[in-house]
Design an enzyme around this catalytic site. Structure first.
Site, short mmCIF file in Angstrom:
data_model
loop_
_atom_site.label_atom_id
_atom_site.label_comp_id
_atom_site.label_asym_id
_atom_site.label_seq_id
_atom_site.Cartn_x
_atom_site.Cartn_y
_atom_site.Cartn_z
N LEU A 1 14.62 7.86 16.85
CA LEU A 1 14.89 6.84 15.85
C LEU A 1 14.80 7.52 14.49
CD1 LEU A 1 12.81 3.74 17.09
CD2 LEU A 1 15.29 4.04 17.19
N ASP A 2 15.66 7.12 13.57
CA ASP A 2 15.66 7.73 12.25
C ASP A 2 14.30 7.57 11.57
OD1 ASP A 2 18.34 8.32 12.56
OD2 ASP A 2 19.00 6.45 11.63
N TYR A 3 14.04 8.44 10.61
CA TYR A 3 12.80 8.43 9.83
C TYR A 3 12.53 7.06 9.25
CZ TYR A 3 9.57 9.87 6.08
OH TYR A 3 8.49 10.00 5.24
#
Length: 241
Positions: free
Chosen positions: A101-103
């Site tokens: 999952l993105d930052y």
């Protein structure tokens, strides 16, 4: 006793198919002897080497984690930012995230030390549903949602058909909460899809992965998957390939 290729895959060295190739190529030893047959089974006391490197075998573990925003979906980060495995100091096994999952994205993330399980779920053809809740700028009209559902042409190709629905709107702030269900896992895909229809994402959370959800968890918390849930995920991934 388990098949040699399964043991190699579980250790995260390679997928089961790649492990079979390594065996056939004579790159695997059991108790000091090269093995080139695929039917060989090994027990917990057998010494397995791949490319002359001893295999470290651990009991497989599986976790469902509610990733907070501002955390890297990785084992460590060169920039010193917090990584998802930092939330598991009590776990001796060498776990790693299944996908990412993105930052800036929160939500459901699986972690394991079972390489075969991770490779299977991350296979591009597994077709497992992932449900996201996006807070977006503006209020998308139905035609915009239909674009998401039909597929959006991004720089890396057309997205697969999706499902989209508006959950709520804030007319004063001109924002909306939209639920988007996709089956792919491209880099920053959900954000790019909303940008393409003119409604940039302000906040994003993955709420569901297949039949799993975040019920009972707060950001930063986790739980172990049950044996039944692991079997269900294996069966689901195998049925959609």
């Amino acid at each position: 006793m388990e098949r040699l290729q399964k043991v190699i895959a579980h250790a995260g060295i390679a997928s089961r198919r790649k492990a079979e190739e390594l065996i056939l190529e004579g790159k695997v030893k059991v108790n000091g002897k090269v093995v080139k047959e695929l039917g060989v089974k090994v027990g917990p006391n057998d010494r397995v080497e791949v490319n002359e490197i001893p295999l470290e075998r651990e009991e497989p573990v599986y976790f469902l984690f509610y990733k907070p925003r501002g955390v890297i979906s990785s084992v460590h980060d060169e920039k010193g930012r917090k990584a998802v495995v930092d939330y598991f100091p009590h776990i001796d096994a060498r776990i790693y995230p299944v996908g990412r999952l993105d930052y800036d994205t929160s939500g459901l993330l699986l972690l394991t030390n079972d390489g075969e399980f991770a490779n299977l779920l991350m296979h591009p053809k597994h077709n497992i549903e992932k449900v996201y809740i996006a807070k977006v700028k503006g209020i998308p009209f139905r035609e915009k949602l239909k674009q998401l559902e039909r597929g959006i042409r991004l720089e890396d190709g057309m997205t697969a058909p999706a499902r989209a629905k508006v959950i709520s709107v804030d007319k004063r702030k001109q924002t909306a909460l939209v639920e988007l269900t996709i089956h792919e896992g491209r880099n920053r895909q959900v954000r790019r899809m909303f940008e393409a229809i003119g409604h940039p994402v302000m906040k994003l959370r993955r709420d569901r992965y297949a039949f799993l959800d975040l019920k009972g968890l707060n950001a930063g918390e986790s739980r172990e998957l049950t044996a039944h849930e692991v079997k269900q995920l294996y069966a689901l991934a195998n049925s959609t390939r």
